[in-house]
Design a protein around this motif. Sequence first.
Motif, mmCIF file in Angstrom:
data_model
loop_
_atom_site.group_PDB
_atom_site.id
_atom_site.type_symbol
_atom_site.label_atom_id
_atom_site.label_comp_id
_atom_site.label_asym_id
_atom_site.label_seq_id
_atom_site.Cartn_x
_atom_site.Cartn_y
_atom_site.Cartn_z
ATOM 1 N N ASP A 1 0.835 -1.203 0.000
ATOM 2 C CA ASP A 1 0.000 0.000 0.000
ATOM 3 C C ASP A 1 0.866 1.248 0.000
ATOM 4 N N VAL A 2 1.839 1.260 0.893
ATOM 5 C CA VAL A 2 2.714 2.426 1.008
ATOM 6 C C VAL A 2 3.445 2.677 -0.312
ATOM 7 N N ALA A 3 3.971 1.604 -0.903
ATOM 8 C CA ALA A 3 4.704 1.740 -2.168
ATOM 9 C C ALA A 3 3.791 2.290 -3.264
ATOM 10 N N LEU A 4 2.557 1.767 -3.302
ATOM 11 C CA LEU A 4 1.616 2.197 -4.328
ATOM 12 C C LEU A 4 1.219 3.663 -4.138
ATOM 13 N N VAL A 5 0.959 4.022 -2.898
ATOM 14 C CA VAL A 5 0.577 5.407 -2.618
ATOM 15 C C VAL A 5 1.708 6.354 -2.996
ATOM 16 N N GLU A 6 2.928 5.952 -2.699
ATOM 17 C CA GLU A 6 4.066 6.805 -3.072
ATOM 18 C C GLU A 6 4.188 6.930 -4.593
ATOM 19 N N ALA A 7 3.947 5.822 -5.281
ATOM 20 C CA ALA A 7 3.993 5.861 -6.744
ATOM 21 C C ALA A 7 2.934 6.815 -7.294
ATOM 22 N N LEU A 8 1.730 6.779 -6.726
ATOM 23 C CA LEU A 8 0.673 7.689 -7.187
ATOM 24 C C LEU A 8 1.082 9.137 -6.940
ATOM 25 N N ARG A 9 1.623 9.395 -5.766
ATOM 26 C CA ARG A 9 2.022 10.765 -5.436
ATOM 27 C C ARG A 9 3.108 11.260 -6.378
ATOM 28 N N ARG A 10 3.946 10.335 -6.840
ATOM 29 C CA ARG A 10 4.990 10.681 -7.800
ATOM 30 C C ARG A 10 4.460 10.896 -9.210
ATOM 31 N N GLY A 11 3.175 10.497 -9.422
ATOM 32 C CA GLY A 11 2.613 10.629 -10.766
ATOM 33 C C GLY A 11 2.861 9.417 -11.655
ATOM 34 N N ASP A 12 3.065 8.260 -11.056
ATOM 35 C CA ASP A 12 3.325 7.026 -11.810
ATOM 36 C C ASP A 12 2.014 6.504 -12.410
ATOM 37 N N TRP B 1 -12.652 7.793 -8.124
ATOM 38 C CA TRP B 1 -11.238 7.831 -8.534
ATOM 39 C C TRP B 1 -10.665 9.236 -8.391
ATOM 40 N N LEU B 2 -11.484 10.232 -8.748
ATOM 41 C CA LEU B 2 -11.001 11.602 -8.573
ATOM 42 C C LEU B 2 -10.812 11.899 -7.090
ATOM 43 N N GLY B 3 -11.733 11.374 -6.277
ATOM 44 C CA GLY B 3 -11.620 11.539 -4.826
ATOM 45 C C GLY B 3 -10.354 10.877 -4.281
ATOM 46 N N VAL B 4 -10.022 9.733 -4.850
ATOM 47 C CA VAL B 4 -8.804 9.030 -4.432
ATOM 48 C C VAL B 4 -7.584 9.909 -4.732
ATOM 49 N N ASN C 1 -7.453 13.185 -5.285
ATOM 50 C CA ASN C 1 -7.420 14.430 -4.525
ATOM 51 C C ASN C 1 -7.174 14.198 -3.036
ATOM 52 N N GLY C 2 -7.452 12.989 -2.589
ATOM 53 C CA GLY C 2 -7.276 12.714 -1.161
ATOM 54 C C GLY C 2 -6.005 11.948 -0.833
ATOM 55 N N ILE C 3 -5.234 11.606 -1.850
ATOM 56 C CA ILE C 3 -4.132 10.659 -1.638
ATOM 57 C C ILE C 3 -3.083 11.222 -0.663
ATOM 58 N N ASP C 4 -2.951 12.529 -0.646
ATOM 59 C CA ASP C 4 -1.984 13.105 0.295
ATOM 60 C C ASP C 4 -2.459 12.996 1.743
ATOM 61 N N ARG C 5 -3.745 12.809 1.888
ATOM 62 C CA ARG C 5 -4.276 12.680 3.248
ATOM 63 C C ARG C 5 -4.378 11.219 3.687
ATOM 64 N N PHE C 6 -4.079 10.293 2.780
ATOM 65 C CA PHE C 6 -4.150 8.879 3.145
ATOM 66 C C PHE C 6 -3.015 8.567 4.121
ATOM 67 N N GLU C 7 -3.394 8.056 5.286
ATOM 68 C CA GLU C 7 -2.384 7.866 6.331
ATOM 69 C C GLU C 7 -2.107 6.407 6.629
ATOM 70 N N PHE D 1 -12.818 1.968 -1.149
ATOM 71 C CA PHE D 1 -14.218 1.535 -1.152
ATOM 72 C C PHE D 1 -15.081 2.393 -0.238
ATOM 73 N N ARG D 2 -14.486 2.920 0.822
ATOM 74 C CA ARG D 2 -15.258 3.826 1.678
ATOM 75 C C ARG D 2 -15.564 5.138 0.976
ATOM 76 N N ILE D 3 -14.606 5.620 0.204
ATOM 77 C CA ILE D 3 -14.875 6.829 -0.584
ATOM 78 C C ILE D 3 -16.063 6.564 -1.507
ATOM 79 N N LEU D 4 -16.052 5.391 -2.125
ATOM 80 C CA LEU D 4 -17.158 5.045 -3.034
ATOM 81 C C LEU D 4 -18.495 5.053 -2.297
#
Lengths: 215, 87
Positions: free
Chosen positions: A6-17, A54-57, A59-65, A75-78
């Motif tokens: 999860d952490v690796a994936l979130v970091e990849a998203l934040r990097r724009g991967d 997906w847009l919520g994901v 826009n919120g990815i920086d707040r994912f802890e 799924f909760r966002i959904l």
Amino acid sequence: MTPDEDVALVEALRRGDEKAFAALVDRYHSSLLRLAMSYVATREQAEDVVQETWLGVLNGIDRFEGRSSLKTWIFRILVNRAKTKGVRERRSVPFSSLEGDGDENQPSVDASRFQEGGRSAGAWSAPPESWEGIPEDRLLSGETRMVVEEAIALLPAMQRAVITLRDVRGFTAQEACDVLGLTEANQRVLLHRARSKVRARLEEYLSAEPAGVGG
Amino acid sequence: MTFRRHGLTCQQVVELVTEYLDGVMEPRRRARFEAHLDGCDGCTAYLEQFRSTVAVIGRLDVGDVPAPVMSELLSAFRNWSDDRDGA
Ligand SMILES: [Zn+2]
């Protein structure tokens, strides 16, 4: 996915991967769509909700802890979006039903299949037959799966939501509770109702002669 | 057919199957449930059907993401990513 993944994936998203995002969409999009259908009236609305999710994901990815898993978080966002949309469009799922579907006290198996009185009350009078003799390719055939799909589609909204997460998607009980905001006991009742109805439908279908055989 | 084997009727057993499969049954109840199954072909077949049902549901197609949807989402991703870089 493990917390590390999860952490690796979130970091990849934040990097724009972009590949990481595509993989995430691949993994969850269809399940999100299925779940959204429990909350809104039409497929079109469900697609909108998933798009917003997906847009919520993003826009919120920086707040994912990482307090919940990434999967549960998505799924909760959904569910939150879908509930809002369901309200806005005055959808069909009445509020009471966001907790339960109202038929939880129905028996799993029709009472007519059990003995009614006397010493054997509650024992099978028409017991189910073993499916062991049914060839695997019939049990897993496209037609059988269609029957199951239809049975699931006919379930009341929350039963459909729970069975989708637990059995189609393989969520644990705890994950399903977190996503849907249900107590564990309530979740189990809904799942049991849902599975019982699908089993009954399958039993009916499988006990009929397979098409093209017999005579 | 069996009669109240180990204090549970077949009609009660069928209501407990999901609780049983989730492994959250209190141990004494679980022992009674399993003892009932040991002596009851009907409930044994029922449990097997239930398990098969769950297995079939687990094999349903989750489906692919339609290509236009994917490309729309990827372009949203690029916009989002560019905005971040620019910010
Ligand atoms: Zn029994």
